[in-house]
Design a protein around this motif. Sequence first.
Motif, PDB file in Angstrom:
ATOM      1  N   ARG A   1       0.820  -1.206   0.000  1.00 25.14           N
ATOM      2  CA  ARG A   1       0.000   0.000   0.000  1.00 25.14           C
ATOM      3  C   ARG A   1       0.849   1.250   0.000  1.00 25.14           C
ATOM      4  NH1 ARG A   1      -3.748   0.784   5.078  1.00 25.14           N
ATOM      5  NH2 ARG A   1      -2.121   2.255   5.690  1.00 25.14           N
ATOM      6  N   GLN A   2       0.336   2.301  -0.627  1.00 23.34           N
ATOM      7  CA  GLN A   2       1.012   3.596  -0.612  1.00 23.34           C
ATOM      8  C   GLN A   2       1.078   4.128   0.819  1.00 23.34           C
ATOM      9  OE1 GLN A   2      -0.502   6.667  -3.339  1.00 23.34           O
ATOM     10  NE2 GLN A   2      -0.232   8.162  -1.727  1.00 23.34           N
ATOM     11  N   ALA A   3       2.087   4.919   1.100  1.00 29.46           N
ATOM     12  CA  ALA A   3       2.215   5.539   2.417  1.00 29.46           C
ATOM     13  C   ALA A   3       1.103   6.564   2.625  1.00 29.46           C
ATOM     14  CB  ALA A   3       3.579   6.210   2.548  1.00 29.46           C
ATOM     15  N   ASP A   4       0.960   7.002   3.845  1.00 28.89           N
ATOM     16  CA  ASP A   4      -0.019   8.025   4.210  1.00 28.89           C
ATOM     17  C   ASP A   4       0.108   9.213   3.258  1.00 28.89           C
ATOM     18  OD1 ASP A   4      -1.471  10.092   5.384  1.00 28.89           O
ATOM     19  OD2 ASP A   4      -0.934   9.512   7.408  1.00 28.89           O
ATOM     20  N   VAL A   5      -1.021   9.708   2.784  1.00 20.97           N
ATOM     21  CA  VAL A   5      -1.007  10.801   1.805  1.00 20.97           C
ATOM     22  C   VAL A   5      -0.331  12.044   2.372  1.00 20.97           C
ATOM     23  CG1 VAL A   5      -3.291  11.694   2.460  1.00 20.97           C
ATOM     24  CG2 VAL A   5      -2.426  12.062   0.143  1.00 20.97           C
ATOM     25  N   ARG A   6      -0.395  12.227   3.683  1.00 21.32           N
ATOM     26  CA  ARG A   6       0.276  13.394   4.289  1.00 21.32           C
ATOM     27  C   ARG A   6       1.790  13.267   4.150  1.00 21.32           C
ATOM     28  NH1 ARG A   6      -2.398  13.747  10.195  1.00 21.32           N
ATOM     29  NH2 ARG A   6      -1.392  11.711  10.235  1.00 21.32           N
ATOM     30  N   LEU A   7       2.302  12.046   4.289  1.00 23.91           N
ATOM     31  CA  LEU A   7       3.736  11.811   4.104  1.00 23.91           C
ATOM     32  C   LEU A   7       4.126  12.068   2.654  1.00 23.91           C
ATOM     33  CD1 LEU A   7       5.833   8.893   5.539  1.00 23.91           C
ATOM     34  CD2 LEU A   7       5.972   9.447   3.109  1.00 23.91           C
ATOM     35  N   VAL A   8       3.299  11.603   1.728  1.00 23.05           N
ATOM     36  CA  VAL A   8       3.587  11.790   0.305  1.00 23.05           C
ATOM     37  C   VAL A   8       3.649  13.279  -0.037  1.00 23.05           C
ATOM     38  CG1 VAL A   8       2.765  11.361  -2.037  1.00 23.05           C
ATOM     39  CG2 VAL A   8       2.526   9.584  -0.297  1.00 23.05           C
ATOM     40  N   ARG A   9       2.697  14.033   0.481  1.00 23.94           N
ATOM     41  CA  ARG A   9       2.670  15.470   0.197  1.00 23.94           C
ATOM     42  C   ARG A   9       3.880  16.180   0.814  1.00 23.94           C
ATOM     43  NH1 ARG A   9      -3.778  16.108   1.544  1.00 23.94           N
ATOM     44  NH2 ARG A   9      -4.560  15.479  -0.505  1.00 23.94           N
TER      45      ARG A   9
ATOM     46  N   ALA B   1       6.832  14.848   1.436  1.00 24.11           N
ATOM     47  CA  ALA B   1       8.019  14.485   0.652  1.00 24.11           C
ATOM     48  C   ALA B   1       8.045  15.263  -0.661  1.00 24.11           C
ATOM     49  CB  ALA B   1       8.026  12.989   0.380  1.00 24.11           C
ATOM     50  N   HIS B   2       6.882  15.391  -1.293  1.00 21.39           N
ATOM     51  CA  HIS B   2       6.778  16.126  -2.557  1.00 21.39           C
ATOM     52  C   HIS B   2       7.175  17.592  -2.360  1.00 21.39           C
ATOM     53  CE1 HIS B   2       4.702  18.077  -6.009  1.00 21.39           C
ATOM     54  NE2 HIS B   2       5.003  16.952  -6.628  1.00 21.39           N
TER      55      HIS B   2
ATOM     56  N   ALA C   1      19.337  13.148   2.995  1.00 24.77           N
ATOM     57  CA  ALA C   1      19.473  13.438   4.422  1.00 24.77           C
ATOM     58  C   ALA C   1      18.354  14.349   4.919  1.00 24.77           C
ATOM     59  CB  ALA C   1      20.835  14.079   4.693  1.00 24.77           C
ATOM     60  N   GLU C   2      17.980  15.324   4.107  1.00 23.42           N
ATOM     61  CA  GLU C   2      16.922  16.254   4.508  1.00 23.42           C
ATOM     62  C   GLU C   2      15.569  15.547   4.593  1.00 23.42           C
ATOM     63  OE1 GLU C   2      15.183  20.601   3.051  1.00 23.42           O
ATOM     64  OE2 GLU C   2      17.281  20.054   2.694  1.00 23.42           O
ATOM     65  N   LEU C   3      15.301  14.652   3.650  1.00 26.33           N
ATOM     66  CA  LEU C   3      14.054  13.891   3.685  1.00 26.33           C
ATOM     67  C   LEU C   3      13.981  13.021   4.942  1.00 26.33           C
ATOM     68  CD1 LEU C   3      13.753  12.787  -0.049  1.00 26.33           C
ATOM     69  CD2 LEU C   3      12.087  14.171   1.198  1.00 26.33           C
ATOM     70  N   ARG C   4      15.077  12.353   5.267  1.00 26.57           N
ATOM     71  CA  ARG C   4      15.104  11.488   6.448  1.00 26.57           C
ATOM     72  C   ARG C   4      14.950  12.292   7.736  1.00 26.57           C
ATOM     73  NH1 ARG C   4      16.813   6.323   5.216  1.00 26.57           N
ATOM     74  NH2 ARG C   4      17.773   6.094   3.143  1.00 26.57           N
ATOM     75  N   ALA C   5      15.555  13.468   7.766  1.00 25.10           N
ATOM     76  CA  ALA C   5      15.466  14.303   8.966  1.00 25.10           C
ATOM     77  C   ALA C   5      14.040  14.805   9.184  1.00 25.10           C
ATOM     78  CB  ALA C   5      16.427  15.484   8.855  1.00 25.10           C
ATOM     79  N   GLY C   6      13.339  15.094   8.096  1.00 20.03           N
ATOM     80  CA  GLY C   6      11.986  15.639   8.211  1.00 20.03           C
ATOM     81  C   GLY C   6      10.901  14.593   8.331  1.00 20.03           C
ATOM     82  N   ILE C   7      11.155  13.374   7.803  1.00 17.83           N
ATOM     83  CA  ILE C   7      10.129  12.320   7.799  1.00 17.83           C
ATOM     84  C   ILE C   7      10.763  11.055   8.370  1.00 17.83           C
ATOM     85  CG2 ILE C   7       8.450  11.069   6.400  1.00 17.83           C
ATOM     86  CD1 ILE C   7       8.775  13.235   4.254  1.00 17.83           C
TER      87      ILE C   7
END
Length: 334
Positions: free
Chosen positions: A230-238, A240-241, A292-298
């Motif tokens: 399943r796709q990740a939570d839509v809030r996470l997708v947004r 990351a985008h 690194a920035e993506l991992r730090a934020g999510i």
Amino acid sequence: MAEAQQRENGGESTFTVLVALAVNFGIGVMKAFAGVVTGSAALLAEAAHSVADTFTEGLLLTALRRSGRPADRRHPFGYGKERYFWSLLAAVSIFVSGALFAFIEGFETLAGEDTEQTDAWVGYLVLGLAFAMELVSWTQAVRQVRKDAREDERSFTQYLKVSDDPTVKTVFLEDTAALIGLIIAFAGVGLHDLTGSAVWDGVASLLIGVLLVVVAYVLGRSNKALLIGRQADVRLVREAHATLLAQPEVEAVADLLTMLTGTDQVLLCAKVDFVDTLSAAELERACVRIDAELRAGISELDEIFLEPVPRSDPELRARVLARYGDLARRFGTD
């Protein structure tokens, strides 16, 4: 930090499952005894219900233990999906060992001759004790769901719909069904006692079977979606985008794919159109920094893949539109 959160959640989930296991085992023994003494089909169906729940908790403990193993050569993305596999088997066990037995008991009671119910007080006593014990497990499950929902900033029902932790959801739905089943069994035993007709007992057993089928279906469908990917939570997708688009080296996000690889574990693959003036070395450094920035934020991101692509590529555009349709245009990937 993410690993510490996962360990904390896993420890609480294990406690919730252990509480349910102990309660259901004790209740199952009492119900079986009362069913034999009274001859009540509803009580025997409830005993099978508790046996199914006990077996289910054993499968959930297996899920929690095996899904926590670290990634290795043969499973580079880890073993997180094992939690979904064993939870799916738990849903099957509810149907096979609980619902089918309840249906058999119900049909045999309705098709057979009326039998006199003996020592009905034993049934009432056991059902009352079982209800009190079941409330202990149910309260623990509700407490954890509320806590997790609050941390996820969702309502109770919303969290149950989107949660990627099937163990707590399974215990909560099991215990809720168990409380409802006890009320049905009490009504069946009581009406049989009042009217002298075993039909009520048989009907109660059938209703318990239907209840278990519904629970098994809901859990099976949920775990199937997680197991498939399943796709990740839509809030996470947004998020990351938005993080990708905020980078100075990024012109556009051509495609963004996510998949749950376990509880609180997400694989992300982004096809990114970088600024054309970047050199190969600058592109490499940008990918490392963005990762690194993506991992730090999510914190849920477990694996990240960044692929440089031109967003004008016709084949890529066709795949994105085929997958998302108009939603692709809203995100600006068309």
